[in-house]
Design an enzyme around this catalytic site. Structure first.
Site, PDB file in Angstrom:
ATOM      1  N   HIS A 117      46.029  70.807 130.934  1.00 23.95           N
ATOM      2  CA  HIS A 117      45.737  72.069 130.287  1.00 23.95           C
ATOM      3  C   HIS A 117      45.100  73.002 131.313  1.00 23.95           C
ATOM      4  CE1 HIS A 117      45.201  74.612 126.851  1.00 23.95           C
ATOM      5  NE2 HIS A 117      43.876  74.669 126.962  1.00 23.95           N
ATOM      6  N   ASP A 124      39.047  79.574 125.901  1.00 19.96           N
ATOM      7  CA  ASP A 124      40.410  79.022 125.940  1.00 19.96           C
ATOM      8  C   ASP A 124      41.339  79.909 125.137  1.00 19.96           C
ATOM      9  OD1 ASP A 124      42.691  77.608 126.121  1.00 19.96           O
ATOM     10  OD2 ASP A 124      41.940  75.772 125.165  1.00 19.96           O
ATOM     11  N   CYS A 143      49.666  77.314 128.076  1.00 20.34           N
ATOM     12  CA  CYS A 143      48.304  77.515 128.548  1.00 20.34           C
ATOM     13  C   CYS A 143      48.209  78.286 129.852  1.00 20.34           C
ATOM     14  CB  CYS A 143      47.580  76.181 128.653  1.00 20.34           C
ATOM     15  SG  CYS A 143      48.450  74.977 129.662  1.00 20.34           S
TER      16      CYS A 143
END
Lengths: 311, 678
Positions: free
Chosen positions: B474, B490, B430
């Site tokens: 995250h 995202d 991430c």
């Protein structure tokens, strides 16, 4: 029978009161010990009438009476007897000592050495004497009256607590009051009237009355009171040595005997209170220098008569 | 319990000392986990020494020796690397004193001091840990301490009795159980005052959880931990998997390698002040739309101020601050579990107008470096119709080109990290994807920023709450588009959709790197899941109802009770409560017990004595009923008959066998006579 027994006892105590003037309570305690089948310790100064009382008791009951003056050179054999060689028959024969009598007066017991004392005390407990491996039963009734001088006096061997425990009651006669002393001084009473006493209770009658003592009734409420008293004597911050179970048994037996003398078939707290000092006084040892008698009186005043659990 | 003649000046007995030492060890043990390790041998040594003294194998330490040992201990604390005047130092000193105190316990007064310090230390141990086992251990320590207190106040005779240890323990437990009702009452109704001084911070507690900078690799470290981050429970609507983006902090500044919140160095207090100044929370920057989420979060202890909420949070209670970038922070560092209630409207529009500061900070890039990426971005933007199309093109590139989601990415060096990632390694997680995405946006002048927090969580079927763990950490991105405001993007979801839907475990399932450094984690064992879940629910209840019970909860509880009840039953309840307490008290004093204990005739006789007392005739304990009746009837001649009858009856009932045959009738008669007595 109760009526007769009561009459007999009253007669006996009135006769004794004629001999020992103004000491009806002590006389009754002496009777209590005798009827309960226990031994009596008279503790007092010389000349207070201890021997007279002992003599009087034997006269009233028509019992055989022997007396030994305990001294520091007295030997056990002088009390209980000895095996003697008979030259004629070439045999060893047992010659019974003065202890083989119904009433035995051990005068000034604490002047004798512990050895001689213990010979007597053994006989008191076992009611038999063993000499050279042979047991000789003592007569029944067997009643020891020991007199003792207060231990502060010189030349005495104080009795240990374990041996004091064998005496059911300890009684002090104390000085007579003025009236009694006046009567004594006039010479109408006292030792001389001993001879004038009549036997009013036979040996058999005495044994019957003795057998009645354990049957005097005691309720739970009364035993509660007795146990409260006994528990108080074991209270640690007050007493060093409390009443042993033998002691509490003695208390109950004496109270029964006292109740019988009062002519009742049950024991009241008053009876327990009447005998408590005589029973506990020589058995308990105070933490401080308190006399046993004083301590017993203190305990008596502390414990509540009323109260108890229903069983 | 206290024997007669008991005095405080008495010496501590052997048994009392053994109890005391045991209690000391029990009390000191939990501190071993938090304070310098050398304290343990010191505690054991002083205990051992003391035992030797008791056994007569060595003498009582002399004053010089004691002073030397104390000086040594203080020096040890000083050189243990703890700050002066911190809580840790103070507790260490107290523990040292506590351990050494046993060496000079001689009188019972000293023993009492040791026990009381022990009680204090039990309370202090809860500053370090407030878990269920710590609570259970605290209760155990209290029992032992109380036992030691009892053992040190018994008379020697009581101590010598055979079952004395067991009876001391039993008595201690009984005493503590008697305290429980009071404890519950105090817990529920006692007002919670805010502390008069703040507890100095614990340096021994490492900060855990998300850090305030992000370099490639940071979040991968977190993903190795299955520690709990927080739990949330929802009232009403529950979020779907792709809605559970728990916002923690916002990273704006990129220095070519790592991302951080502000260009300059700061500590958390400065940060709060500065954020208040530059991006204060404005209620009207949010255009509220749609259905809200209402939820309650209990954060675990982290030693950091970050709180994690769903975006945008419009309402949050407790000791918290909201900021203009939609984050929420705690006013202080979280040193013990913190409960917060919040409301979020996920469908709202945010910041339709961008402030100048916000635009500048979300367009910042280093002046040079990553030239390849910049060129690529410019080309792609030229190829796109508008900003939104450009965003889509970038995301589609992540999905279509050979990008891999992995927790074992190759190292990227110190320079041109974005270039190396985007065009060479193409493997990452991430932080790589969000970082490079924001870089691509800023390179063509689209405001964008990185948001760090947690994604997802695990629903617990028993407790009906969401547990979010460290491995759920995250990083994602936000872009600002004209007319739309901030939009959450995202990029990781385009590379590995399973990260959103199934969590980290599903996303790295193919490479088996889930919790690989953590061999003993219970998460590796599927068959333990049931137990784990139940334990978790229990922990949640503990956090929610015991530790989380604060002023707010108290107010709510009282309100709910008072609302439901009208005044009459409430008054009855309070009355019954007091009555209950008094009855308990009487029972303990034995007042109720004694009356039923004695036989009825004795009770009646005592009443009779009370009556007589009113007439001024006091019965001495040794006076027999007959004796007393004589005295009383003499003093009260007009009542003499009644007194005599009553006493005679009582005496017969008590002492004459057969007089006890009929119990009821004499009792009635006694009562009648008592009434006549007036």
């Amino acid at each position: 029978m109760t009526q007769t027994a009561q009459a007999l006892i009253n007669l006996a105590s009135s006769q004794l009161n004629n001999v020992i003037l103004g000491k009806s309570n002590q006389v009754r305690l002496a009777l209590t010990a005798l009827l309960a089948g226990g031994h009596l310790l008279l503790e007092d100064l010389p000349g207070m009438g201890k021997t007279t009382l002992a003599h009087g008791l034997s006269n009233v009951f028509g019992l055989e009476y022997k007396r030994v003056q305990f001294t520091s050179d007295l030997l056990p054999a002088d009390v209980i007897g000895a095996t003697v060689f008979d030259a004629k028959t070439s045999e060893f024969n047992f010659r019974a000592g003065p202890i083989f009598s119904d009433i035995f007066l051990a005068d000034e017991l604490n002047r004798a050495t512990p050895r001689a004392q213990s010979a007597l005390l053994e006989a008191m407990e076992e009611r038999q004497v063993s000499i050279d491996g042979e047991s000789h039963m003592l007569p029944d009734p067997f009643f020891v009256i020991a007199t003792q001088n207060p231990q502060s006096q010189s030349g005495t061997f104080p009795l240990p607590e374990s041996q004091l425990d064998r005496f059911l009651l300890r009684v002090s006669l104390g000085y007579p009051d003025q009236g009694s002393e006046r009567a004594l001084l006039r010479g109408k009473h006292g030792r001389k009237s001993l001879d004038a006493m009549q036997q009013c209770i036979t040996k058999e009658q005495l044994l019957t009355i003795q057998a009645r003592v354990p049957k005097i009734n005691m309720t739970d409420a009364l035993l509660d009171y007795v146990q409260r008293l006994v528990a108080q004597t074991r209270e640690q911050d007050l007493v060093l040595l409390g009443l042993s179970p033998r002691g509490s048994l003695a208390l109950v037996r004496s109270a029964q005997s006292w109740a019988l003398i009062q002519g009742r078939d049950h024991v009241l707290p008053e009876d327990v209170q009447a005998v408590f000092v005589a029973v506990a006084g020589h058995r308990i040892v105070g933490r401080r220098e308190t006399q046993g008698d004083q301590l017993a009186r203190q305990i008596l005043n502390m414990v509540d008569v009323v109260g108890g659990v229903r069983v | 319990m206290l024997g007669k003649g008991y005095q405080l000046s008495q010496q501590v007995t052997y048994r009392g000392m053994i109890w005391l030492l045991a209690a000391q060890l029990v009390v000191m043990l939990p501190f071993a986990f938090y304070l310098p390790i050398w304290l343990i041998p010191v505690m054991l040594a002083s205990t051992f020494w003391r035992i030797r003294v008791i056994k007569g194998e060595s003498g009582q330490p002399k004053l010089v020796v004691r002073l030397f040992v104390i000086a040594l201990g203080i020096a040890g604390v000083m050189f243990s690397g703890m700050t002066l005047l911190s809580l840790d130092t103070m507790v260490s000193l107290l523990l040292l004193g506590f351990a050494f105190k046993s060496l000079e316990v001689i009188r019972q007064r000293d023993a009492l001091v040791v026990v009381f310090i022990g009680f204090f230390l039990v309370a202090i141990s809860f500053l370090f840990s407030q878990s269920i086992p710590a609570g259970a251990y605290g209760i155990f320590a209290l029992i032992i301490l109380t036992g030691a207190l009892i053992a040190n106040q018994q008379s020697p005779a009581q101590q010598l009795s055979q079952n004395s240890t067991r009876s001391s323990l039993k008595m201690a437990s009984a005493m503590l159980i008697q305290c429980v009702p009071l404890m519950i009452l105090v817990f529920i109704f006692m007002p919670r005052f805010s502390p008069l001084w703040s507890i100095p911070s614990f340096e021994s507690h490492a900060k855990t959880g998300i850090t305030d900078t992000m370099a490639p690799g940071d979040i991968a470290n977190l993903s190795k931990s299955d520690e709990l981050a927080f739990r949330a429970s929802f009232t009403g609507r529950k979020p779907a998997a792709d809605e559970m983006y728990w916002r923690g902090l916002v990273l704006n500044h990129f220095d070519g390698k790592s991302w951080q919140q502000l260009p300059e160095e700061y500590d958390t207090d400065e940060l709060k002040d500065q954020l208040q100044a530059i991006i204060p929370w404005k209620r009207n920057s949010v255009e509220v739309k749609g259905e809200p989420f209402r939820y309650e979060v209990i954060y675990e202890k982290t030693g950091q101020p970050w709180l994690f909420t769903l975006t945008p949070t419009t309402k949050v209670d407790g000791q918290t601050i909201q900021f203009g970038d939609y984050r929420v922070m705690s006013r202080g560092d979280i040193q013990s579990p913190l409960m917060v209630n919040a409301v979020s409207y996920p469908d709202s529009k945010r910041d339709l107008e961008l402030t100048e500061y916000a635009r500048q900070s979300s367009l910042q890039l280093p002046s040079n470096g990553d030239e390849k990426t910049r060129a690529f971005a410019r080309a792609l933007r030229a190829d796109s119709s508008n900003d939104a199309d450009y965003v889509n093109k970038v995301l589609r590139r992540f999905a279509e080109k050979a990008y891999f989601y992995t927790l074992r990415p190759p190292l990227l060096g110190d320079e041109d990290t974005i270039d190396k990632f985007l065009f060479e390694s193409q493997k990452g997680f991430c932080s790589h994807y969000s970082g490079s995405f924001v870089y691509l946006m800023r390179a063509v002048g689209i405001p964008a920023r990185i948001v760090v927090g947690y994604l997802g969580g695990e629903w617990n079927k028993n407790g009906d709450y969401l547990a979010v763990r460290q491995y759920d950490a995250h990083a994602w991105a936000e872009v600002w588009l004209e007319g739309e405001g901030w939009r959450r993007v995202d990029p990781t979801a385009w590379v590995a959709p399973s990260r959103v839907e199934g969590g980290l475990e599903a996303a790295v399932d193919y490479e088996g790197s889930f919790l690989e450094g953590n061999l003993f984690s219970t998460h590796h064992f599927k068959w333990l899941d049931g137990i784990r879940e139940k334990m978790d629910a229990l922990q949640y209840g503990w956090r929610r109802w015991i530790l989380g019970y604060d002023n707010e909860s108290q107010k709510n509880l009282l309100k709910s009770i008072l609302d439901k009840m009208s005044s009459v039953p409430l008054a009855a309840l309070v009355g019954a409560l007091f009555l209950g307490i008094f009855l308990l008290w009487f029972a303990m004093l034995g007042l109720l017990g004694r009356k039923t204990y004695e036989a009825y005739e004795h009770q009646l006789y005592r009443k009779f004595c009370k009556r007589m007392e009113k007439h001024g005739i006091l019965r001495e304990p040794q006076q027999t009923p007959y004796e007393f009746a004589l005295i009383a009837s003499e003093k009260l001649p007009n009542k003499a008959n009644v007194i005599r009858d009553f006493s005679t009856l009582y005496q017969q009932l008590c002492y004459v066998p057969g007089g006890t045959a009929e119990r009821e009738a004499p009792h009635q008669k006694m009562r009648k006579l008592l009434r006549e007595l007036g």
